[in-house]
Design a protein around this motif. Structure first.
Motif, PDB file in Angstrom:
ATOM      1  N   SER A 177      33.079 -23.370   6.659  1.00  0.00           N
ATOM      2  CA  SER A 177      32.131 -24.476   6.568  1.00  0.00           C
ATOM      3  C   SER A 177      32.804 -25.703   5.958  1.00  0.00           C
ATOM      4  O   SER A 177      32.776 -25.911   4.752  1.00  0.00           O
ATOM      5  N   LYS A 178      33.383 -26.508   6.821  1.00  0.00           N
ATOM      6  CA  LYS A 178      34.055 -27.727   6.365  1.00  0.00           C
ATOM      7  C   LYS A 178      33.081 -28.650   5.642  1.00  0.00           C
ATOM      8  O   LYS A 178      33.411 -29.228   4.619  1.00  0.00           O
ATOM      9  N   LYS A 179      31.858 -28.744   6.170  1.00  0.00           N
ATOM     10  CA  LYS A 179      30.846 -29.629   5.578  1.00  0.00           C
ATOM     11  C   LYS A 179      30.518 -29.205   4.139  1.00  0.00           C
ATOM     12  O   LYS A 179      30.414 -30.038   3.246  1.00  0.00           O
ATOM     13  N   LEU A 180      30.353 -27.892   3.914  1.00  0.00           N
ATOM     14  CA  LEU A 180      30.055 -27.405   2.568  1.00  0.00           C
ATOM     15  C   LEU A 180      31.198 -27.750   1.614  1.00  0.00           C
ATOM     16  O   LEU A 180      30.967 -28.243   0.513  1.00  0.00           O
ATOM     17  N   CYS A 181      32.421 -27.513   2.042  1.00  0.00           N
ATOM     18  CA  CYS A 181      33.582 -27.820   1.189  1.00  0.00           C
ATOM     19  C   CYS A 181      33.654 -29.319   0.884  1.00  0.00           C
ATOM     20  O   CYS A 181      33.955 -29.713  -0.243  1.00  0.00           O
ATOM     21  N   GLU A 182      33.348 -30.149   1.876  1.00  0.00           N
ATOM     22  CA  GLU A 182      33.332 -31.601   1.655  1.00  0.00           C
ATOM     23  C   GLU A 182      32.253 -31.990   0.649  1.00  0.00           C
ATOM     24  O   GLU A 182      32.467 -32.845  -0.213  1.00  0.00           O
ATOM     25  N   GLU A 183      31.092 -31.352   0.749  1.00  0.00           N
ATOM     26  CA  GLU A 183      29.994 -31.652  -0.171  1.00  0.00           C
ATOM     27  C   GLU A 183      30.321 -31.217  -1.607  1.00  0.00           C
ATOM     28  O   GLU A 183      29.946 -31.892  -2.560  1.00  0.00           O
ATOM     29  N   ILE A 184      31.012 -30.106  -1.758  1.00  0.00           N
ATOM     30  CA  ILE A 184      31.454 -29.665  -3.087  1.00  0.00           C
ATOM     31  C   ILE A 184      32.403 -30.701  -3.669  1.00  0.00           C
ATOM     32  O   ILE A 184      32.265 -31.111  -4.824  1.00  0.00           O
ATOM     33  N   ASP A 185      33.354 -31.146  -2.868  1.00  0.00           N
ATOM     34  CA  ASP A 185      34.310 -32.156  -3.331  1.00  0.00           C
ATOM     35  C   ASP A 185      33.605 -33.463  -3.680  1.00  0.00           C
ATOM     36  O   ASP A 185      33.969 -34.130  -4.649  1.00  0.00           O
ATOM     37  N   LYS A 186      32.574 -33.831  -2.904  1.00  0.00           N
ATOM     38  CA  LYS A 186      31.818 -35.054  -3.200  1.00  0.00           C
ATOM     39  C   LYS A 186      31.071 -34.918  -4.526  1.00  0.00           C
ATOM     40  O   LYS A 186      31.057 -35.850  -5.331  1.00  0.00           O
ATOM     41  N   LEU A 187      30.463 -33.764  -4.778  1.00  0.00           N
ATOM     42  CA  LEU A 187      29.775 -33.556  -6.049  1.00  0.00           C
ATOM     43  C   LEU A 187      30.764 -33.670  -7.209  1.00  0.00           C
ATOM     44  O   LEU A 187      30.473 -34.308  -8.221  1.00  0.00           O
ATOM     45  N   ILE A 188      31.933 -33.080  -7.060  1.00  0.00           N
ATOM     46  CA  ILE A 188      32.965 -33.183  -8.095  1.00  0.00           C
ATOM     47  C   ILE A 188      33.286 -34.647  -8.358  1.00  0.00           C
ATOM     48  O   ILE A 188      33.307 -35.098  -9.513  1.00  0.00           O
ATOM     49  N   ALA A 189      33.535 -35.407  -7.306  1.00  0.00           N
ATOM     50  CA  ALA A 189      33.878 -36.828  -7.465  1.00  0.00           C
ATOM     51  C   ALA A 189      32.738 -37.600  -8.128  1.00  0.00           C
ATOM     52  O   ALA A 189      32.973 -38.430  -9.020  1.00  0.00           O
ATOM     53  N   ASP A 190      31.502 -37.319  -7.706  1.00  0.00           N
ATOM     54  CA  ASP A 190      30.351 -37.998  -8.302  1.00  0.00           C
ATOM     55  C   ASP A 190      30.242 -37.692  -9.788  1.00  0.00           C
ATOM     56  O   ASP A 190      29.992 -38.581 -10.607  1.00  0.00           O
ATOM     57  N   LEU A 191      30.426 -36.438 -10.169  1.00  0.00           N
ATOM     58  CA  LEU A 191      30.317 -36.059 -11.579  1.00  0.00           C
ATOM     59  C   LEU A 191      31.458 -36.639 -12.403  1.00  0.00           C
ATOM     60  O   LEU A 191      31.263 -37.033 -13.555  1.00  0.00           O
ATOM     61  N   SER A 247      32.938 -39.469 -11.877  1.00  0.00           N
ATOM     62  CA  SER A 247      32.751 -40.908 -12.040  1.00  0.00           C
ATOM     63  C   SER A 247      31.483 -41.259 -12.809  1.00  0.00           C
ATOM     64  O   SER A 247      31.291 -42.401 -13.215  1.00  0.00           O
ATOM     65  N   PHE A 248      30.625 -40.279 -13.035  1.00  0.00           N
ATOM     66  CA  PHE A 248      29.351 -40.501 -13.705  1.00  0.00           C
ATOM     67  C   PHE A 248      29.544 -40.826 -15.181  1.00  0.00           C
ATOM     68  O   PHE A 248      30.285 -40.155 -15.883  1.00  0.00           O
ATOM     69  N   ASN A 249      28.866 -41.857 -15.650  1.00  0.00           N
ATOM     70  CA  ASN A 249      28.892 -42.249 -17.052  1.00  0.00           C
ATOM     71  C   ASN A 249      27.476 -42.114 -17.606  1.00  0.00           C
ATOM     72  O   ASN A 249      26.624 -42.969 -17.366  1.00  0.00           O
ATOM     73  N   SER A 250      27.227 -41.040 -18.339  1.00  0.00           N
ATOM     74  CA  SER A 250      25.870 -40.757 -18.812  1.00  0.00           C
ATOM     75  C   SER A 250      25.339 -41.792 -19.788  1.00  0.00           C
ATOM     76  O   SER A 250      24.135 -41.916 -19.961  1.00  0.00           O
ATOM     77  N   ALA A 251      26.230 -42.542 -20.414  1.00  0.00           N
ATOM     78  CA  ALA A 251      25.784 -43.568 -21.355  1.00  0.00           C
ATOM     79  C   ALA A 251      25.261 -44.807 -20.630  1.00  0.00           C
ATOM     80  O   ALA A 251      24.495 -45.580 -21.192  1.00  0.00           O
ATOM     81  N   LYS A 252      25.674 -44.988 -19.379  1.00  0.00           N
ATOM     82  CA  LYS A 252      25.321 -46.209 -18.651  1.00  0.00           C
ATOM     83  C   LYS A 252      24.421 -45.993 -17.446  1.00  0.00           C
ATOM     84  O   LYS A 252      23.824 -46.943 -16.951  1.00  0.00           O
ATOM     85  N   GLU A 253      24.343 -44.766 -16.933  1.00  0.00           N
ATOM     86  CA  GLU A 253      23.572 -44.554 -15.715  1.00  0.00           C
ATOM     87  C   GLU A 253      22.779 -43.263 -15.790  1.00  0.00           C
ATOM     88  O   GLU A 253      23.035 -42.401 -16.610  1.00  0.00           O
ATOM     89  N   ILE A 273      21.756 -39.874 -13.738  1.00  0.00           N
ATOM     90  CA  ILE A 273      22.402 -39.062 -12.699  1.00  0.00           C
ATOM     91  C   ILE A 273      21.681 -39.213 -11.358  1.00  0.00           C
ATOM     92  O   ILE A 273      22.314 -39.164 -10.304  1.00  0.00           O
ATOM     93  N   ASN A 274      20.376 -39.451 -11.379  1.00  0.00           N
ATOM     94  CA  ASN A 274      19.637 -39.620 -10.119  1.00  0.00           C
ATOM     95  C   ASN A 274      20.039 -40.885  -9.361  1.00  0.00           C
ATOM     96  O   ASN A 274      19.765 -40.999  -8.176  1.00  0.00           O
ATOM     97  N   GLU A 275      20.702 -41.823 -10.051  1.00  0.00           N
ATOM     98  CA  GLU A 275      21.170 -43.026  -9.380  1.00  0.00           C
ATOM     99  C   GLU A 275      22.335 -42.733  -8.437  1.00  0.00           C
ATOM    100  O   GLU A 275      22.516 -43.435  -7.448  1.00  0.00           O
ATOM    101  N   ILE A 276      23.121 -41.711  -8.760  1.00  0.00           N
ATOM    102  CA  ILE A 276      24.257 -41.396  -7.894  1.00  0.00           C
ATOM    103  C   ILE A 276      24.067 -40.104  -7.109  1.00  0.00           C
ATOM    104  O   ILE A 276      24.752 -39.873  -6.123  1.00  0.00           O
TER     105      ILE A 276
END
Length: 116
Positions: free
Chosen positions: A22-36, A38-44, A46-49
């Motif tokens: 499942s290439k799509k699943l692996c891509e989505e896992i990698d996207k979640l990793i990247a999102d987390l 880059s996430f700054n809990s002091a400024k944003e 999590i539902n924004e990203i």
């Protein structure tokens, strides 16, 4: 961040390995990793990203849906914005363990020492 990376890689390596085709699943896992990462809990919020973020406990525990397979990841954000992967699995495993119920999730978090 090292603790998060090791835990994330270990748990999601298993998901990727089980779903190697499942290439799509692996891509989505990698996207979640990247999102987390880059996430700054002091400024944003999590539902924004991540529109799939579902807060299941006020101490900063969230489930995320990943791809159509409904793979779910329960993570905890601490006060410093660090992320710990607490649980990951399929939607069927989620329903079996957590019963789609926040009270059951809270009991599981207590039993496993994540909350008092």
């Amino acid at each position: 961040m090292k603790e998060y990376e090791d835990c994330w890689q270990e748990k999601n390596f298993k998901i990727k390995k089980k779903n190697i085709g499942s290439k799509k699943l692996c891509e989505e896992i990698d996207k979640l990793i990247a999102d987390l990462e880059s996430f700054n809990s002091a400024k944003e919020n999590i539902n924004e990203i991540r529109s799939d973020a579902d807060c299941v406990h006020n101490d900063g525990f969230y489930f995320f849906n990943i791809n159509i397979h409904r793979t779910l990841v329960l993570i905890e954000f601490d006060d410093d914005g660090e992320v710990t992967i607490v649980w990951s699995g399929t939607h069927q495993e989620y329903e079996s363990i957590f019963k789609n119920n926040k009270t059951t999730i809270e009991k599981w978090l207590r039993k496993n020492g994540y909350i008092e």
